[in-house]
Motif scaffolding. Structure first.
Motif, mmCIF file in Angstrom:
data_model
loop_
_atom_site.group_PDB
_atom_site.id
_atom_site.type_symbol
_atom_site.label_atom_id
_atom_site.label_comp_id
_atom_site.label_asym_id
_atom_site.label_seq_id
_atom_site.Cartn_x
_atom_site.Cartn_y
_atom_site.Cartn_z
ATOM 1 N N LEU A 1 53.831 41.416 53.648
ATOM 2 C CA LEU A 1 54.139 42.708 53.979
ATOM 3 C C LEU A 1 55.682 42.808 53.110
ATOM 4 O O LEU A 1 55.848 44.169 52.650
ATOM 5 N N GLN A 2 56.264 41.910 53.106
ATOM 6 C CA GLN A 2 57.527 41.726 52.182
ATOM 7 C C GLN A 2 57.292 42.311 50.570
ATOM 8 O O GLN A 2 58.146 42.865 50.203
ATOM 9 N N SER A 3 56.360 41.471 50.274
ATOM 10 C CA SER A 3 55.825 41.887 48.775
ATOM 11 C C SER A 3 55.388 43.394 48.778
ATOM 12 O O SER A 3 55.528 44.231 47.540
ATOM 13 N N THR B 1 48.596 32.900 58.629
ATOM 14 C CA THR B 1 49.720 32.689 59.599
ATOM 15 C C THR B 1 50.640 33.794 59.724
ATOM 16 O O THR B 1 50.623 34.809 58.611
ATOM 17 N N ASN B 2 51.647 33.992 60.595
ATOM 18 C CA ASN B 2 52.465 35.118 60.485
ATOM 19 C C ASN B 2 53.385 35.001 59.494
ATOM 20 O O ASN B 2 53.873 36.041 58.965
ATOM 21 N N ILE B 3 53.549 33.875 59.030
ATOM 22 C CA ILE B 3 54.536 33.569 57.631
ATOM 23 C C ILE B 3 53.988 34.096 56.636
ATOM 24 O O ILE B 3 54.614 34.896 55.742
ATOM 25 N N GLU B 4 52.549 33.889 56.550
ATOM 26 C CA GLU B 4 51.928 34.568 55.193
ATOM 27 C C GLU B 4 51.700 35.913 55.493
ATOM 28 O O GLU B 4 51.841 36.848 54.413
ATOM 29 N N MET C 1 57.078 45.979 61.594
ATOM 30 C CA MET C 1 56.088 44.751 61.327
ATOM 31 C C MET C 1 56.534 43.471 61.225
ATOM 32 O O MET C 1 56.218 42.317 61.723
ATOM 33 N N ILE C 2 57.238 43.280 60.209
ATOM 34 C CA ILE C 2 57.994 42.078 59.501
ATOM 35 C C ILE C 2 59.100 41.854 60.527
ATOM 36 O O ILE C 2 58.999 40.524 60.864
#
Length: 102
Positions: free
Chosen positions: A10-12, A2-5, A98-99
């Protein structure tokens, strides 16, 4: 995925605070966004990285993934290029875009 995943991955990646290209390759592979056909997204030929990155502010998600892949491939041909671009903030700017788009 999913986009959330994808966003979390990407945040990590940003949280690692490193320019080690293997982390970026792995992340793009895990989220299925490594663009092996990245040159199809580019407008210059041969690819002029600086010119291409000027398009970042209006880039969609897929183009950003292609940009990141392009920088990883550039490092293959010019060892250390990815780390230099990371220190210059170019890699982080792409991942942040991207985020934002997710």
């Amino acid at each position: 995925m999913t986009n959330i995943e994808k966003k979390e991955k990407l945040q990590s990646l940003l949280a690692k605070n490193t320019g080690r290209e293997e982390f970026y390759y792995t992340c793009l592979e895990e989220i299925d966004d490594l663009k092996t056909n990245y040159n199809d997204y580019m407008t210059t030929g041969p690819i002029d990285v600086e010119t291409e990155l000027e398009r970042l502010s209006s880039a969609d998600y897929d183009l950003c993934a292609a940009f990141l892949t392009m920088l990883l491939r550039e490092d293959y041909f010019s060892n250390g290029a990815f780390e230099r671009r990371y220190r210059n903030g170019q890699v982080t700017a792409i991942v942040e875009r991207m985020i934002e788009l997710l």
